[in-house]
Design a protein around this motif. Structure first.
Motif, short mmCIF file in Angstrom:
data_model
loop_
_atom_site.label_atom_id
_atom_site.label_comp_id
_atom_site.label_asym_id
_atom_site.label_seq_id
_atom_site.Cartn_x
_atom_site.Cartn_y
_atom_site.Cartn_z
N TYR A 11 -61.53 -8.78 96.47
CA TYR A 11 -60.68 -9.97 96.41
C TYR A 11 -59.72 -9.96 97.60
O TYR A 11 -59.07 -8.94 97.88
CB TYR A 11 -59.88 -10.00 95.10
N LEU A 29 -56.46 -11.79 98.92
CA LEU A 29 -55.31 -12.66 98.67
C LEU A 29 -54.64 -12.95 100.01
O LEU A 29 -54.36 -12.02 100.78
CB LEU A 29 -54.32 -11.98 97.73
N CYS A 64 -50.21 -19.23 97.88
CA CYS A 64 -51.08 -18.06 97.79
C CYS A 64 -52.49 -18.55 97.48
O CYS A 64 -52.70 -19.31 96.52
CB CYS A 64 -50.64 -17.12 96.67
N LEU A 84 -56.75 -17.28 97.05
CA LEU A 84 -57.55 -16.12 96.69
C LEU A 84 -59.02 -16.42 96.99
O LEU A 84 -59.50 -17.53 96.74
CB LEU A 84 -57.38 -15.80 95.20
N LEU A 89 -48.04 -10.87 89.85
CA LEU A 89 -48.02 -11.20 91.26
C LEU A 89 -46.58 -11.36 91.70
O LEU A 89 -45.83 -12.13 91.09
CB LEU A 89 -48.81 -12.49 91.53
#
Length: 537
Positions: free
Chosen positions: A199, A201, A213, A215, A262
């Motif tokens: 992943y 980010l 943000c 992803l 987060l």
């Protein structure tokens, strides 16, 4: 348990990177031109945080003298490989214009408080570096890629390369693995691995009101990366009434119980001008994984002002008056500008703070200015100074400071004939000139000997300076200023160009080059609950 009020790190704490090691969580935040470099915080419960150290303390690790406002130490990434802590960071020498001089470094330490190593140079191809420790023992270094040919902005994607810790350098192929989404301005990368997925980010949209943000994921670390079905997983860009604005640049952490959070930067605008004098702060959001193996923000994508975390927080310390004296040195709340040689600008011998007059308050090289973050929208601050200037080129006093283009300053100085006086100076966002305005152009004469008490009161958008001679009550001096001017939005640049926050502290300049000292008995910072609003409750 009652929810925790965001931000968890109030006042200028931007670009948070988080890691959990055992029972402790650690956050690293950017410090830009302020020294020592990088703030490292520790918590057991994600609610209560303590500043434990600033790891960049030596000239061998960084020297920021001559670096423009909002350059310096950007976007540190803190990680742990099971053996030691790793910290990567950018030292930005230039950011304005087409060319960006951005040098990336890696340091390590056996514990969060050090000792932190001298840096290993990684590359200079962009900023926002990050280090990922893969399950097979490989270490992967990534950063945004800067391309000076691109117009009008120069973000060209996220580049990835292996780091060999034994060789102390990047090795093997370098690849641009992700060019971002339609939001644009992709930066701030972090990689995680879960259920066979890598992943990625990232932060997008710039660090102003379009921030977000995003992803993406891939079965291979080299990509290709598919974007989250919702695009941005966290953003306030389409929600101008949200309490937390400018939300983006995040990092993910799991609790021992398997909950996911987060951390991200955010701004809290005030006034109709939507200005953030406290700068970009660190907030936290609870997240969760769905069956589709994608991460979602609880109640997102708009960030929440109140969040459930494992711990609870008593805000009494946040509202407590801070009376700083100097018998035990300089308190950890304080920083100074740029220089790794603090002995040239201040001393705490004798239990008082002595500043040695160096360059002007507008210098990018060596100025004697020591200050702490503004962490409340309303506060009182004061100091007592002893200073014997000979002319108008020597001045020392109390300042509310954002940058060389943007500050307020009540200083003890002298007329050309040697008569001591008070000067009230401001430089109100006059980029690129950085010109002073002088609401008290002739100064206020004061006795040539004796200490002077200097005060400033901020109540929301209003700022008023005062002074008092020995045995006298404080008197107002100058106009009521607009306190929101010391903000990113007025920091001397257009959007995406000013990145710090307001500080309050003391300064001393001797533009005659004689290093005339000024002595300060104390500094007080008193938070004020001026009104009940959506932020300070």
């Amino acid at each position: 348990m009652p929810p925790v009020l965001n931000p968890i790190l109030p006042g200028f704490n931007a670009d948070p990177s988080i890691v959990r090691v055992g029972e402790y969580y650690y956050i690293a935040t950017s410090t830009f031109e302020w020294w020592p470099g990088v703030q490292l915080f520790q918590s057991k419960d994600l609610a209560n945080w303590e500043l434990v150290c600033r790891p960049l303390t030596r000239k061998t690790q960084a020297d920021l003298r001559g670096e423009p406002d909002s350059c310096g130490i950007w976007a540190p990434c803190l990680s742990h490989d099971g053996d030691q802590f790793w910290l990567v960071y950018t030292d930005v020498k230039r950011k304005d214009g087409s060319f960006k001089d951005t040098h990336n470094y890696i340091i390590t330490a056996p514990s969060i408080t050090g000792p932190w190593s001298d840096p290993v140079f990684a590359n200079s191809s962009g900023f926002d570096p990050s280090l990922f420790h893969d399950e097979d023992g490989k270490k992967w270094f990534m950063n945004m890629s800067s391309d000076h040919r691109r117009r009008p902005l120069w973000f060209s994607g996220i580049i990835l390369q292996e780091f060999d810790p034994k060789a102390g350098k990047l090795v093997g192929p370098r690849k641009n693995v992700f060019q971002g989404t339609d939001i644009g301005l992709v930066e701030g990368p972090h990689i995680y691995k879960r259920n066979g997925w890598y992943y990625l980010l990232t932060a997008e949209g710039g660090t102003a009101y379009g921030h977000a943000c995003t992803l993406a994921r891939s079965r291979s670390i080299w990509g290709p990366y598919e974007v989250h079905p919702d695009g941005a997983i966290l953003t306030s860009r389409d929600h101008p009434l949200a309490a937390l604005q400018r939300a983006g640049h995040g990092d993910i952490v799991d609790t021992p119980e398997g909950r996911t959070y987060l951390v991200h930067l955010a701004g809290r605008p005030v006034s109709q001008d939507r200005r953030c004098p406290l700068g970009r702060e660190t907030a936290i959001q609870e997240a969760y994984w769905k069956d589709d193996d994608w991460l979602y923000i609880k109640d997102g994508p708009v960030p929440s002002l109140y969040v459930d975390v494992p711990g609870t927080r008593d805000d009494s310390d946040y509202w407590a008056e801070q009376g700083y004296t100097f018998e035990n040195g300089l308190h950890k709340d304080f920083q100074w500008l740029r220089t790794p040689e603090p002995e040239r600008i201040f001393s705490t011998e004798g239990g008082k703070l002595t500043l040695f007059g160096r360059e002007s308050i507008g210098s990018w090289f060596e100025q004697a200015l020591v200050a702490r973050r503004q962490t409340h929208f309303s506060f009182d601050a004061e100091t007592v100074v002893e200073f014997a200037p000979e002319d108008e080129r020597q001045y020392a006093g109390l300042t509310v400071y954002y940058s060389r283009f943007n500050f307020f300053y009540l200083a003890v100085s002298a007329h050309a004939d040697g008569q001591r006086e008070l000067q009230l100076m401001s430089s109100e966002g006059s980029y690129p000139e950085g010109k002073l305005s002088a609401p008290v152009p002739m100064g206020v004469p004061i006795p040539n000997t004796g200490k002077v008490r200097l005060l400033v009161s901020v109540r929301g958008s209003d700022m008023q300076f005062q002074y008092a001679l020995d045995g006298e009550a404080p008197k107002d001096i100058g106009p009521v200023y607009n306190a929101t001017i010391v903000s990113d939005e007025c920091g001397g640049h257009l959007a995406h160009g000013a990145f710090t926050g307001s500080f309050v502290g003391v300064a001393c300049s001797d533009m005659n080059g004689l290093v005339l000292p000024a002595t300060f008995d104390y500094v007080k910072y008193r938070p004020v609950k001026y009104r009940t609003d959506r932020y300070e409750v």
